[in-house]
Design a protein around this motif. Structure first.
Motif, PDB file in Angstrom:
ATOM      1  N   TRP A  37      51.943 133.190  -8.693  1.00 24.82           N
ATOM      2  CA  TRP A  37      52.847 132.654  -9.711  1.00 24.82           C
ATOM      3  C   TRP A  37      52.477 133.169 -11.092  1.00 24.82           C
ATOM      4  O   TRP A  37      51.314 133.364 -11.406  1.00 24.82           O
ATOM      5  CB  TRP A  37      52.814 131.124  -9.692  1.00 24.82           C
ATOM      6  N   GLN A  42      52.756 128.580 -13.932  1.00 23.91           N
ATOM      7  CA  GLN A  42      51.421 127.972 -13.899  1.00 23.91           C
ATOM      8  C   GLN A  42      51.301 126.884 -14.964  1.00 23.91           C
ATOM      9  O   GLN A  42      50.696 125.833 -14.727  1.00 23.91           O
ATOM     10  CB  GLN A  42      50.339 129.033 -14.108  1.00 23.91           C
ATOM     11  N   PHE A  45      53.009 123.896 -13.663  1.00 24.08           N
ATOM     12  CA  PHE A  45      52.200 123.263 -12.615  1.00 24.08           C
ATOM     13  C   PHE A  45      51.129 122.350 -13.198  1.00 24.08           C
ATOM     14  O   PHE A  45      50.684 121.411 -12.537  1.00 24.08           O
ATOM     15  CB  PHE A  45      51.520 124.317 -11.735  1.00 24.08           C
ATOM     16  N   ARG A  54      54.308 122.773  -7.196  1.00 22.05           N
ATOM     17  CA  ARG A  54      53.538 123.911  -6.682  1.00 22.05           C
ATOM     18  C   ARG A  54      53.354 123.793  -5.172  1.00 22.05           C
ATOM     19  O   ARG A  54      53.529 124.773  -4.441  1.00 22.05           O
ATOM     20  CB  ARG A  54      52.182 124.033  -7.347  1.00 22.05           C
TER      21      ARG A  54
END
Length: 183
Positions: A37, A42, A45, A54
């Motif tokens: 990713w 990120q 997440f 995620r």
């Protein structure tokens, strides 16, 4: 570095193929770095509910992920906030609540193999490994950034003249210079 996109001209590769490549590399003593990713995803997440998003994306089969990329905006949001039993995941719904539909589609397509900083960080990390060879699996989307990205027929798709002009302009390439070398 291995370009790990799941499409071939004939089909979407089974999920097992990348797992086999990773297992073979590790069994041969290689250090494996996987770029699943990009940084935008990120960052998402890391927010409350992000670990659930995620987990959902990580658990998704290649075929389901390719389908997700082609869903219309409302369908994409619904697919992301609905669990396998058809219930709304309120944490993921809250996480995505302030993200517009176009931005959401871009986030879902934020693969590590398209994020130059993620790639550079992986090369830096690979350079610190001194006792074994390193392989980087960079997850990408076939045709990324093009109107037919992720489409199963994109191996034979052609851009229209206006799409070529848009792509050239988005890359900052002057008219007539699209076939020139790098500075």
């Amino acid at each position: 570095i291995v370009n790990a996109h799941p499409q071939t001209p004939a089909a979407t590769l089974p999920d097992e193929r990348l797992r086999q490549m990773r297992a073979m590399s590790e069994a041969a003593g290689w250090h494996v770095i996987e770029l699943a990713w990009g940084r935008k995803l990120q960052k998402l997440f890391a927010k409350p509910g992000g670990e659930r998003l995620r987990a959902q994306l990580d658990a998704m089969s290649n075929l389901d992920y390719q389908r997700l990329l082609r869903l219309p905006a409302g369908g994409l949001r619904k697919a992301l906030v609905t669990d396998r039993e058809g219930r709304a995941d309120r944490m993921v719904d809250r996480l995505l609540g302030n993200i517009g539909d176009a931005a959401l589609a871009g986030l879902v397509a934020d693969r590590g193999g398209h994020d130059i900083q993620v790639i550079l960080d992986a090369f830096e990390g690979a350079g610190r490994v001194r006792d074994k060879p390193v392989v980087i699996f960079a997850h990408t989307i076939k045709g990324w950034g093009l109107p037919f990205a992720g489409d199963p027929l994109n191996h034979t798709a052609l851009l229209t003249a206006s799409q070529v002009d848009q792509l050239r302009a988005s890359a900052g390439v002057p008219p007539g210079a699209q076939w020139g070398g790098f500075p």
